[in-house]
Design an enzyme around this catalytic site. Structure first.
Site, PDB file in Angstrom:
ATOM      1  N   ASN A  98      38.367  11.628   0.773  1.00 42.84           N
ATOM      2  CA  ASN A  98      37.558  12.099  -0.466  1.00 42.84           C
ATOM      3  C   ASN A  98      37.071  13.370  -0.263  1.00 42.84           C
ATOM      4  O   ASN A  98      36.678  13.910  -1.529  1.00 42.84           O
ATOM      5  CB  ASN A  98      36.182  10.863  -0.439  1.00 42.84           C
ATOM      6  CG  ASN A  98      35.260  11.545  -1.180  1.00 42.84           C
ATOM      7  OD1 ASN A  98      35.049  11.499  -2.341  1.00 42.84           O
ATOM      8  ND2 ASN A  98      34.320  12.311  -0.510  1.00 42.84           N
ATOM      9  N   LYS A 136      44.981  18.798  -7.652  1.00 41.44           N
ATOM     10  CA  LYS A 136      44.877  17.171  -8.049  1.00 41.44           C
ATOM     11  C   LYS A 136      45.937  16.833  -8.805  1.00 41.44           C
ATOM     12  O   LYS A 136      46.072  15.468  -8.445  1.00 41.44           O
ATOM     13  CB  LYS A 136      43.296  17.292  -8.980  1.00 41.44           C
ATOM     14  CG  LYS A 136      42.264  17.616  -8.062  1.00 41.44           C
ATOM     15  CD  LYS A 136      41.844  16.680  -7.015  1.00 41.44           C
ATOM     16  CE  LYS A 136      40.364  16.841  -6.472  1.00 41.44           C
ATOM     17  NZ  LYS A 136      40.091  15.936  -5.360  1.00 41.44           N
ATOM     18  N   TYR A 153      42.366  23.864  -8.587  1.00 44.69           N
ATOM     19  CA  TYR A 153      41.789  22.710  -8.506  1.00 44.69           C
ATOM     20  C   TYR A 153      42.849  21.648  -9.360  1.00 44.69           C
ATOM     21  O   TYR A 153      43.058  20.573  -8.663  1.00 44.69           O
ATOM     22  CB  TYR A 153      40.383  22.405  -9.343  1.00 44.69           C
ATOM     23  CG  TYR A 153      39.579  21.269  -8.956  1.00 44.69           C
ATOM     24  CD1 TYR A 153      39.130  20.665  -7.842  1.00 44.69           C
ATOM     25  CD2 TYR A 153      39.432  20.353  -9.865  1.00 44.69           C
ATOM     26  CE1 TYR A 153      38.652  19.543  -7.651  1.00 44.69           C
ATOM     27  CE2 TYR A 153      38.877  19.131  -9.840  1.00 44.69           C
ATOM     28  CZ  TYR A 153      38.289  18.659  -8.845  1.00 44.69           C
ATOM     29  OH  TYR A 153      37.841  17.485  -8.696  1.00 44.69           O
ATOM     30  N   ASP A 189      32.517  14.409   8.242  1.00 44.69           N
ATOM     31  CA  ASP A 189      32.531  15.643   7.342  1.00 44.69           C
ATOM     32  C   ASP A 189      32.337  16.761   8.194  1.00 44.69           C
ATOM     33  O   ASP A 189      32.286  16.693   9.291  1.00 44.69           O
ATOM     34  CB  ASP A 189      31.195  15.489   6.726  1.00 44.69           C
ATOM     35  CG  ASP A 189      31.167  16.143   5.332  1.00 44.69           C
ATOM     36  OD1 ASP A 189      31.119  15.296   4.056  1.00 44.69           O
ATOM     37  OD2 ASP A 189      31.099  17.310   5.398  1.00 44.69           O
TER      38      ASP A 189
HETATM   39  N1  LIG Z   1      31.781  15.740  -8.819  1.00 46.39           N
HETATM   40  C1  LIG Z   1      32.564  15.423  -9.710  1.00 46.39           C
HETATM   41  O1  LIG Z   1      32.383  15.921 -10.934  1.00 46.39           O
HETATM   42  C2  LIG Z   1      34.157  15.096  -9.293  1.00 46.39           C
HETATM   43  C3  LIG Z   1      34.899  14.798 -10.521  1.00 46.39           C
HETATM   44  C4  LIG Z   1      36.277  14.300 -10.083  1.00 46.39           C
HETATM   45  C5  LIG Z   1      36.588  14.242  -8.638  1.00 46.39           C
HETATM   46  N2  LIG Z   1      35.788  14.750  -7.550  1.00 46.39           N
HETATM   47  C6  LIG Z   1      36.282  14.616  -6.414  1.00 46.39           C
HETATM   48  O2  LIG Z   1      35.432  13.642  -5.693  1.00 46.39           O
HETATM   49  C7  LIG Z   1      35.458  14.057  -4.403  1.00 46.39           C
HETATM   50  C8  LIG Z   1      33.948  14.355  -3.745  1.00 46.39           C
HETATM   51  O3  LIG Z   1      33.657  15.398  -4.296  1.00 46.39           O
HETATM   52  P1  LIG Z   1      31.765  15.264  -4.636  1.00 46.39           P
HETATM   53  O4  LIG Z   1      31.617  15.488  -5.988  1.00 46.39           O
HETATM   54  O5  LIG Z   1      31.206  14.268  -4.126  1.00 46.39           O
HETATM   55  O6  LIG Z   1      31.582  16.830  -3.814  1.00 46.39           O
HETATM   56  P2  LIG Z   1      30.607  17.131  -2.864  1.00 46.39           P
HETATM   57  O7  LIG Z   1      30.592  18.779  -2.832  1.00 46.39           O
HETATM   58  O8  LIG Z   1      29.094  16.512  -3.161  1.00 46.39           O
HETATM   59  O9  LIG Z   1      31.110  16.599  -1.579  1.00 46.39           O
HETATM   60  C9  LIG Z   1      32.212  17.069  -0.865  1.00 46.39           C
HETATM   61  C10 LIG Z   1      31.982  16.567   0.616  1.00 46.39           C
HETATM   62  O10 LIG Z   1      33.185  16.979   0.957  1.00 46.39           O
HETATM   63  C11 LIG Z   1      33.051  17.799   2.247  1.00 46.39           C
HETATM   64  N3  LIG Z   1      34.140  18.560   2.702  1.00 46.39           N
HETATM   65  C12 LIG Z   1      34.405  19.755   2.178  1.00 46.39           C
HETATM   66  N4  LIG Z   1      35.555  20.510   2.787  1.00 46.39           N
HETATM   67  C13 LIG Z   1      35.663  19.653   3.937  1.00 46.39           C
HETATM   68  C14 LIG Z   1      36.722  19.769   4.698  1.00 46.39           C
HETATM   69  N5  LIG Z   1      37.438  20.706   4.963  1.00 46.39           N
HETATM   70  N6  LIG Z   1      36.694  18.723   5.770  1.00 46.39           N
HETATM   71  C15 LIG Z   1      35.816  17.782   5.690  1.00 46.39           C
HETATM   72  N7  LIG Z   1      34.756  17.386   4.801  1.00 46.39           N
HETATM   73  C16 LIG Z   1      34.709  18.473   3.688  1.00 46.39           C
HETATM   74  C17 LIG Z   1      31.731  18.492   2.042  1.00 46.39           C
HETATM   75  O11 LIG Z   1      30.836  18.786   3.110  1.00 46.39           O
HETATM   76  C18 LIG Z   1      30.987  17.416   1.377  1.00 46.39           C
HETATM   77  O12 LIG Z   1      30.124  16.576   2.149  1.00 46.39           O
HETATM   78  C19 LIG Z   1      36.371  15.494  -4.240  1.00 46.39           C
HETATM   79  O13 LIG Z   1      37.656  15.241  -3.940  1.00 46.39           O
HETATM   80  C20 LIG Z   1      36.397  15.943  -5.698  1.00 46.39           C
HETATM   81  O14 LIG Z   1      37.404  16.550  -6.028  1.00 46.39           O
HETATM   82  C21 LIG Z   1      34.281  15.091  -8.044  1.00 46.39           C
END
Ligand SMILES: NC(=O)c1ccc[n+]([C@@H]2O[C@H](COP(=O)([O-])OP(=O)(O)OC[C@H]3O[C@@H](n4cnc5c(N)ncnc54)[C@H](O)[C@@H]3O)[C@@H](O)[C@H]2O)c1
Length: 270
Positions: free
Chosen positions: A84, A156, A152, A36
């Site tokens: 992720n 995606k 976004y 991360d």
């Molecule tokens: N939360 C939702 O509703 C949702 C829905 C659909 C898809 N997603 C996808 O799930 C994945 C995880 O998202 P989440 O909801 O857990 O978000 P989150 O913000 O809780 O976690 C994202 C993580 O990614 C890390 N991160 C961000 N930029 C980074 C980089 N350049 N290099 C390394 N790490 C980095 C952050 O520090 C964090 O730990 C994402 O791809 C998001 O698009 C989330």
């Protein structure tokens, strides 16, 4: 794939879905690398699960290559690479094209190119070893649309297309590709404190809660099952499959419906 004793690297593993997946993989006996941008957060989870933490900016190809080299040297071959980490931004006031180029680039770099960089380095390694698993976390926005988040949504959609290409091209190399497309999940990304316990299917977050918000633990379990059963598409919200079919069967009608949905959201917040 049986994940027992396998080396699994999870990007964005310090928080949200990635964090829950690190825990779930560890419970099943995998040796987990929490990668991360937030090293302190990654270290906290690695300490909790007895894994390894690394600082990684997935937008930087050289850092991804270096991380893979380091992990393979210190822990052995990576069997499961989970792309992720992700970011999301709203359009801003002036509509779908109005977010800054910086935000568009961040979405494309982190939500798409990071998947390409990981595959570019991992595919030849996995191919040589007879296989492996690449998990790419996209979003339901990659099949449908996240209203008010054009960058976004576009990034995606591209991530979905890339995962399909990977799966089709490298099936004969023994590489299992898994594409994850959730709707709302209780993380900081949608403004939920990731440490609050949430009942799956909760509502109360405006346009984000169409079919209920899922816990990160539930989504992690869906991903883990797909890795074990070697499934391609993971839809933690099963409704997405119906919406996707409706979109494909009459795209114009779908746009009309989404337009009405957007107007309803604007009314709710106005
Ligand atoms: N939360 C939702 O509703 C949702 C829905 C659909 C898809 N997603 C996808 O799930 C994945 C995880 O998202 P989440 O909801 O857990 O978000 P989150 O913000 O809780 O976690 C994202 C993580 O990614 C890390 N991160 C961000 N930029 C980074 C980089 N350049 N290099 C390394 N790490 C980095 C952050 O520090 C964090 O730990 C994402 O791809 C998001 O698009 C989330």
């Amino acid at each position: 794939m049986d994940v027992q004793n396998r080396v699994a690297l999870v990007t964005g593993g310090a928080h949200g879905i990635g964090r829950a997946l690190c825990r779930a993989l560890c419970i099943e006996g995998a040796r987990v690398v929490v990668a991360d941008l937030d090293l302190d957060g990654a270290q906290k989870i690695a300490d909790e699960i007895g894994g390894m933490a690394i600082k990684l900016d997935v937008a930087n190809e050289a850092e991804i290559v270096a991380a893979i080299q380091r992990v393979e040297k210190e822990m052995g071959p990576i069997d499961i690479f989970v792309s992720n980490a992700g970011v999301a931004f709203g359009d801003g006031g002036a509509g779908a094209a109005s977010a800054s180029n910086e935000k568009w680039r961040a979405c494309l770099d982190i939500n798409l190119m990071a998947h390409v960089y990981a595959a570019r380095e991992m595919v030849p390694r996995m191919k040589k070893r007879g296989g492996g698993c690449l998990v790419n976390v996209a979003s339901a926005a990659g099949l449908l649309c996240q209203v008010g988040e054009a960058a976004y949504t576009a990034s995606k959609h591209a991530a979905v297309g890339f995962a399909e290409s990977l799966a089709i091209t490298h099936r004969d190399d023994g590489i299992h590709v898994c594409l994850v497309c959730p709707q709302a999940v209780a993380t900081r990304m949608i403004g939920v404190d990731e440490d609050t316990e949430i009942e799956d299917g909760s509502t109360g977050f405006g346009g984000n809660d169409v079919d209920g918000i899922l816990s990160t633990e539930y989504v992690a379990d869906c991903i883990l099952a797909a890795i074990q059963q070697e499934k391609f598409l993971v839809l933690p919200h099963p409704q997405v499959s119906t919406y996707f079919r409706r979109k494909a069967s009459d795209h114009d009608r779908w746009i009309e419906g989404m337009h009405r949905f957007r107007a309803r959201l604007a009314g709710d917040s106005g």
